[in-house]
Write an enzyme that holds these catalytic residues in place. Structure first.
Site, PDB file in Angstrom:
ATOM      1  N   TYR A 111       0.762  -1.640  -0.621  1.00 51.34           N
ATOM      2  CA  TYR A 111       0.093  -0.315  -0.457  1.00 51.34           C
ATOM      3  C   TYR A 111       0.877   1.133  -0.297  1.00 51.34           C
ATOM      4  CZ  TYR A 111      -3.362   3.114   1.490  1.00 51.34           C
ATOM      5  OH  TYR A 111      -4.762   3.868   1.671  1.00 51.34           O
ATOM      6  N   LYS A 183      -6.560  -1.341  -1.892  1.00 53.34           N
ATOM      7  CA  LYS A 183      -7.552  -0.816  -1.328  1.00 53.34           C
ATOM      8  C   LYS A 183      -8.745  -2.407  -0.792  1.00 53.34           C
ATOM      9  CE  LYS A 183      -6.834   2.777   0.523  1.00 53.34           C
ATOM     10  NZ  LYS A 183      -8.124   4.041   0.013  1.00 53.34           N
ATOM     11  N   GLU A 254     -13.233   5.677  -4.699  1.00 58.33           N
ATOM     12  CA  GLU A 254     -11.487   5.795  -4.419  1.00 58.33           C
ATOM     13  C   GLU A 254     -10.695   6.787  -5.150  1.00 58.33           C
ATOM     14  OE1 GLU A 254      -7.648   5.586  -1.524  1.00 58.33           O
ATOM     15  OE2 GLU A 254      -9.926   4.724  -1.605  1.00 58.33           O
ATOM     16  N   ASP A 255     -10.010   8.029  -4.606  1.00 56.55           N
ATOM     17  CA  ASP A 255      -9.219   8.850  -5.907  1.00 56.55           C
ATOM     18  C   ASP A 255      -9.836   9.405  -6.015  1.00 56.55           C
ATOM     19  OD1 ASP A 255      -7.230   8.292  -3.776  1.00 56.55           O
ATOM     20  OD2 ASP A 255      -6.411   6.400  -4.651  1.00 56.55           O
ATOM     21  N   ASP A 278     -11.725   8.970   0.912  1.00 61.77           N
ATOM     22  CA  ASP A 278     -10.893   9.807   0.992  1.00 61.77           C
ATOM     23  C   ASP A 278     -11.630  10.888   1.426  1.00 61.77           C
ATOM     24  OD1 ASP A 278      -8.928   9.137  -1.341  1.00 61.77           O
ATOM     25  OD2 ASP A 278     -10.556   8.746  -2.240  1.00 61.77           O
ATOM     26  N   ALA A 311      -7.727  22.414   2.224  1.00 61.24           N
ATOM     27  CA  ALA A 311      -9.498  21.693   1.229  1.00 61.24           C
ATOM     28  C   ALA A 311      -9.754  20.957   0.094  1.00 61.24           C
ATOM     29  CB  ALA A 311      -9.630  23.281   2.103  1.00 61.24           C
ATOM     30  N   ASN A 463      -3.725   5.910   8.908  1.00 56.98           N
ATOM     31  CA  ASN A 463      -3.439   5.133   7.699  1.00 56.98           C
ATOM     32  C   ASN A 463      -5.174   4.878   7.875  1.00 56.98           C
ATOM     33  OD1 ASN A 463      -3.936   2.421   5.673  1.00 56.98           O
ATOM     34  ND2 ASN A 463      -1.505   3.052   6.123  1.00 56.98           N
TER      35      ASN A 463
END
Length: 578
Positions: A111, A183, A254-255, A278, A311, A463
Site C-alpha cells: 500500500y 484497497k 476511491e481517489d 478519501d 481544503a 492510515n
C-alpha cells in the site's frame, strides 16, 4: 468470479471444504484455489497434480517462511511490491498470510507509499491484469464487462476509481486500477472479506497527465479527461449497472478528483450502500485520533479550534466528519462550523471568496471583517489569530508546517495536536521529529505515512486501513441500505475508544496494526448496531446457510462474536472433486 466456485463457498466466513471442478494446470492457475506445494497427497491424486509438483508437502507456515526469505532477495520497495503482486495473482491464501504475518513491514510495500510508485509505472511494468476496466467509449458495454465477475451473490464489495486524485500523485489514468486492487486487498487483509468477493473497478475517462499520453507504452485512453454531462451520464450507467448485477455489494469510491468526488458521493449515498474513503474514511481516522488526543489531554471537542491546511477532498472530508461528530454529540451544526478553519492555495477561506472557492469550501469560510489587517495567506499569521488546538495537513506541500508555524502554535497550546497527513512520506507537512523537538516533545502527532518513534514516543500512522475495512465489513454483513453519518460517527467512537494513548502517554493515538482484525471487527460491530437503530439493516430478511432466518445480536459482545464468525481467514480449505 469464476463459474467453478459457488457463491456459498465464498461467503465471508470461508469454508473448511470447497467443491472444485478444476484440475491440473487449470487448478494451479486459479489464484483462489491454488495451494502450490501445500496440496495434500490425496488432493494431488484426485486433481491430477502428482506430476506437476515436487514430492514434498509443505504446510502454509513453511510456505510463508520460504516466501519471506525470497522477498528479501529484493532490495528496493518497488521490486518487493512486484514480488508481492506476483504472489497475489498466483496464490491468494499464501499472499494474505505472508502480509498478515509481517503486516507492519509489508503494509508500506503493498500500500502507500510504495503503491504510488507502482501506479506511476503501471503501463511500463504491466504483467497480468487485475480488476475490471470500464471505458467511457463503451457505455453500452458496461454489463458485458462486468459479467465475467459473476452475478448477484458473487461480489460483496466494489472499489471504484476514476484515477484523477491518486495518493497525492494526481491523475494516473488507467493505472489507477492498482489503487482499487490495493484497497480491495486491504478489505481482505484487514476486514476479513473473501478475496473472491471483492471487485476492483477503474473508470477510464481519459487523462490530463501529458506524460502518460506521450508514453508509447501507456495502456489507457489517450485523450483529455472527459468532464461534464458525458462524464456524469457514464458514472450513472456504471452505478446502475453495478447495482443491478451486484445488488448486495457495498461500493467504495476511491481517489476521485476534487471536482467529482463530493458530487458523486452526494448523488449516490442515499441510493446505494456506498462511501468515499478519501472523504469519509480519512475523516473517521483523523476524528478518532483527534478525539483520543483531546481525551488524553483532558480537553473538550466542543471547545477545540481546528485549522485544516489543504481544503481538497481529504481536508473537507475531515472537516465534515468533525462537524458530524460534534453534532452527534450535542453541538449545533452552526456552532461546529465556527470551530473549523480551512486554508487552500488562496489562503484562509473567507466569505466573499466564492469566485475561487467551491460551495463545499465556502461552508467553512471565516468572516473577512475578522481578518482586516491580517495576512490571511501567511500560515504563521493564521495560527497567531486562530490559536488552534489542532493543526491538520492535507496539502501535499512538504515542509509547510515550518518551525515558525509550529512554535507559534506552541505559544498558545502547550499540548498541540499536529497531524501532517499528506502522503506519501516525502509530501508530509512536517517531519514528526521536528514537530516534537520544536514543542519540547509535548505535541501529539499522527501522520499519513509510517514514521519511526521519536524519543520513545510512538507516531501513529493515520492510515485509513484502520477504519474503512471495518466500516465496509459492517455494511456488507448488515446488508445495509446505505451508510449514514451516524454509522460513520459510531466508527469514530469505537476507534477512538481503542487508543493506547489513554493508558500510556508515549503510546500512539491509534491502536496497533498487529490487532487489525480485532479493530475492524469492533468497528463493524459498532456500525451494524447503529444501522439496526436506524432500521437500515437488510440481512435479517435473509436465511443463513443452515436455512434459519438471520438474527443479528443486539448486545455488543454477542454481535462482535457474530461478526468475527463471518470473517475470512487466510487458511487453506480442503478441495473436493466434482
Amino acid at each position: 468470479m469464476t463459474s467453478h466456485i459457488k457463491s456459498e463457498d465464498t461467503c465471508p466466513s470461508g469454508s473448511t471444504s470447497v467443491e472444485c471442478s478444476l484440475s491440473g494446470f487449470e487448478l494451479l492457475n486459479s489464484s483462489l484455489l491454488n495451494k502450490g506445494s501445500a496440496f495434500l497427497l490425496e488432493e494431488r491424486s484426485a486433481f491430477n497434480l502428482t506430476g506437476l509438483l515436487p514430492p514434498a508437502v509443505n504446510s502454509l507456515h513453511e510456505q510463508v517462511d520460504r516466501a519471506y526469505k525470497q522477498l528479501h532477495f529484493f532490495k528496493t520497495p518497488l521490486s518487493k511490491s512486484d514480488f508481492c503482486t506476483s504472489m497475489r495473482v498466483q496464490n491468494k491464501v499464501l499472499y494474505y498470510r505472508l502480509v498478515r504475518d509481517h503486516i507492519k513491514e509489508l503494509l508500506p510495500i503493498v500500500y502507500t507509499p510504495t503503491e504510488g510508485d507502482a501506479i506511476i509505472a503501471y503501463s511500463s511494468r504491466f504483467r497480468k491484469p487485475e480488476g475490471c476496466f470500464l471505458d467511457i467509449n463503451d457505455p453500452d458495454g458496461i454489463d458485458d464487462r462486468l459479467s465475467p465477475f459473476g452475478d448477484s451473490r458473487d461480489i460483496d464489495y466494489i472499489v471504484i476509481s476514476d484515477s484523477e486524485g491518486i495518493l497525492g500523485i494526481g491523475d494516473q489514468g488507467v493505472g489507477g486500477v492498482r489503487i482499487c486492487v490495493a484497497k480491495g486487498s486491504l478489505m481482505t487483509l484487514c476486514g476479513g472479506l473473501h478475496p473472491g468477493k471483492v471487485l476492483p473497478v477503474v473508470l477510464d475517462v481519459g487523462t490530463n497527465n501529458k506524460k502518460l499520453i506521450d508514453d508509447e507504452l501507456y495502456m489507457g485512453n489517450r485523450f483529455a479527461r472527459v468532464r461534464g454531462k458525458r462524464y456524469d451520464e457514464f458514472v450513472e450507467k456504471v452505478m446502475t449497472s453495478l447495482h443491478k448485477r451486484f445488488p448486495y455489494a457495498v461500493i467504495h469510491f476511491e481517489d476521485f478528483g476534487v471536482s467529482t468526488a463530493r458530487p458523486v458521493l452526494e448523488r449516490y449515498r442515499r441510493r446505494y450502500a456506498c462511501f468515499n474513503d478519501d472523504i469519509q474514511g480519512t475523516g473517521v481516522v483523523a476524528m478518532a485520533s483527534m478525539s483520543a488526543a483531546l481525551e488524553v489531554t483532558e480537553r473538550k471537542l466542543s471547545e477545540a479550534q481546528v485549522l485544516i491546511f489543504g481544503a481538497g477532498s481529504a481536508g473537507l472530508g475531515i472537516a465534515d466528519q468533525i462537524v458530524n461528530h460534534m453534532v452527534s454529540h450535542g453541538v449545533s451544526r452552526e456552532q461546529a462550523h465556527a470551530h473549523i478553519h480551512c486554508v487552500d492555495r488562496f489562503g484562509l477561506i473567507l466569505d466573499g471568496m466564492q469566485d475561487v472557492s467551491s460551495p463545499a469550501q465556502m461552508v467553512y469560510c471565516d468572516r473577512s471583517v475578522d481578518w482586516e489587517g491580517i495576512d490571511s495567506k501567511n500560515l504563521v499569521e493564521i495560527v497567531r489569530k486562530i490559536r488552534p488546538t489542532v493543526l491538520i495537513g492535507c496539502s501535499t506541500q512538504p515542509g509547510a508546517f515550518t518551525k515558525a508555524v509550529v512554535k507559534e502554535m506552541y505559544k498558545y497550546n502547550k499540548r498541540p495536536i499536529i497531524f501532517p497527513l499528506s502522503n506519501p512520506t516525502r509530501l508530509c507537512e512536517v517531519r514528526p521529529e521536528d514537530a516534537m523537538e520544536w514543542t519540547g516533545y509535548n505535541a501529539l502527532v499522527a501522520t499519513g505515512s509510517p514514521f519511526a518513534p521519536v524519543n520513545g514516543h510512538t507516531i501513529s500512522e493515520n492510515n485509513n486501513c484502520v477504519a474503512f475495512p471495518g466500516i465496509g465489513l459492517g455494511a456488507v454483513l448488515g446488508r445495509c441500505e446505505f451508510i449514514s453519518d451516524k454509522m460513520i460517527s459510531a466508527a469514530v467512537d469505537e476507534l477512538a475508544g481503542m487508543s493506547p494513548a489513554k493508558f500510556d502517554s508515549k503510546a500512539g493515538l491509534l491502536p496497533d496494526l498487529e490487532a487489525i482484525e480485532e479493530i475492524s471487527a469492533r468497528i463493524a460491530t459498532a456500525v451494524i448496531l447503529e444501522a439496526l437503530k436506524e432500521g437500515v439493516v437488510g440481512v435479517e430478511g435473509e436465511n443463513s446457510p443452515l436455512g434459519v432466518q438471520v438474527k443479528v445480536p443486539r448486545d455488543f459482545d454477542a454481535c462482535l462474536a457474530w461478526v468475527r464468525s463471518q470473517m475470512w481467514k487466510p487458511e487453506y480449505s480442503t478441495l473436493v472433486r466434482v
